[in-house]
Scaffold this active site. Sequence first.
Site, short mmCIF file in Angstrom:
data_model
loop_
_atom_site.label_atom_id
_atom_site.label_comp_id
_atom_site.label_asym_id
_atom_site.label_seq_id
_atom_site.Cartn_x
_atom_site.Cartn_y
_atom_site.Cartn_z
CB SER A 68 4.09 -1.15 12.49
OG SER A 68 3.62 0.16 12.74
CG HIS A 76 -6.38 1.98 4.64
ND1 HIS A 76 -6.03 2.98 5.51
CD2 HIS A 76 -5.33 1.12 4.62
CE1 HIS A 76 -4.80 2.75 5.98
NE2 HIS A 76 -4.36 1.62 5.45
N GLY A 100 1.52 2.63 11.17
CA GLY A 100 2.51 3.71 11.18
C GLY A 100 3.13 4.00 12.54
CE LYS A 124 -0.44 3.58 4.64
NZ LYS A 124 -0.65 3.80 6.05
CD GLU A 148 -3.57 5.79 6.25
OE1 GLU A 148 -3.43 5.82 5.02
OE2 GLU A 148 -2.71 5.32 7.02
CG ASN A 176 -1.78 1.21 1.34
OD1 ASN A 176 -1.86 2.00 0.39
ND2 ASN A 176 -2.43 1.40 2.48
CD GLU A 228 -3.87 -2.20 7.28
OE1 GLU A 228 -2.68 -2.29 6.99
OE2 GLU A 228 -4.60 -1.28 6.89
P1 PGA Z 1 2.06 0.85 7.88
O1 PGA Z 1 0.67 1.00 7.12
O2 PGA Z 1 2.74 -0.40 7.34
O3 PGA Z 1 2.80 2.09 7.53
O4 PGA Z 1 1.75 0.73 9.33
C1 PGA Z 1 -0.14 -0.12 6.85
C2 PGA Z 1 -1.40 0.35 6.16
O5 PGA Z 1 -1.90 1.42 6.52
O6 PGA Z 1 -1.92 -0.34 5.28
#
Ligand code: PGA
Length: 225
Positions: free
Chosen positions: A187, A85, A155, A10, A87, A8, A149
């Site tokens: 993470s 997701h 993050g 982003k 976000e 991902n 997640e």
């Molecule tokens: P991250 O994000 O690996 O930076 O924690 C995972 C995600 O949001 O899919």
Amino acid sequence: MEKIIALNHKMNLNYGDLKSYINGLKKLDLEVIVFPTAIYAKMFIDSGFKTGLQNVYYHKWGAYTGEISPKQAASIGISYVLIGHSERRDKFHETDEDINNKIRCALMEGLKVILCVGEEANEDYKVVLKKQIHNALEDIQDEIMIAYEPKWAIGSQIIPSNKRIKETINYIKSLFDYDVKVLYGGSVSGENIKTLNEVNVVSGYLIGGGSTNINELKKIEEVVH
Ligand code: PGA
């Protein structure tokens, strides 16, 4: 079973970064699905990667400025989509109803759906996950995949214990009447992949921050392959 590595990106990477990134990715012996920023998707498709979008809208076409439909995505060779997701839920106010509509529309166009779910640190994961999954899949019979997640792990460089991941994934699986594939995300890195990979119920990983860094992916390859 080979682990699925979903990348991902982003809203990261510039056009100028892609050539060397794609060359690096091609050298890795990993079963990847790339979720680039949408404007770069065709480059990944043309380079032979399974490619997905990080989001889609729930109409086929029309006056929806800035949106991309599953039909348009499928027409350029997109085969996967991430839906729900955290976000998208938090920063773009996506509701369970939006998510349900997006999944339905994506499945109608033949896209494979990865539904993202996860709880906050202070929430009861069973209550949250059951509700998110139930609402997202209302009146939907087709098979999908899940990315679990925990919000607090995204993050943050903090991951749940293996015991907790296993327990949660088994709980998610118990909500389905088919053998649903569940990815873990939050993470995931070259540092913790060895430990994480001991959880045998995980079908793969959804990697955010580490996904645009080929050296990080090499470390992951050493463990999962
Ligand atoms: P991250 O994000 O690996 O930076 O924690 C995972 C995600 O949001 O899919």
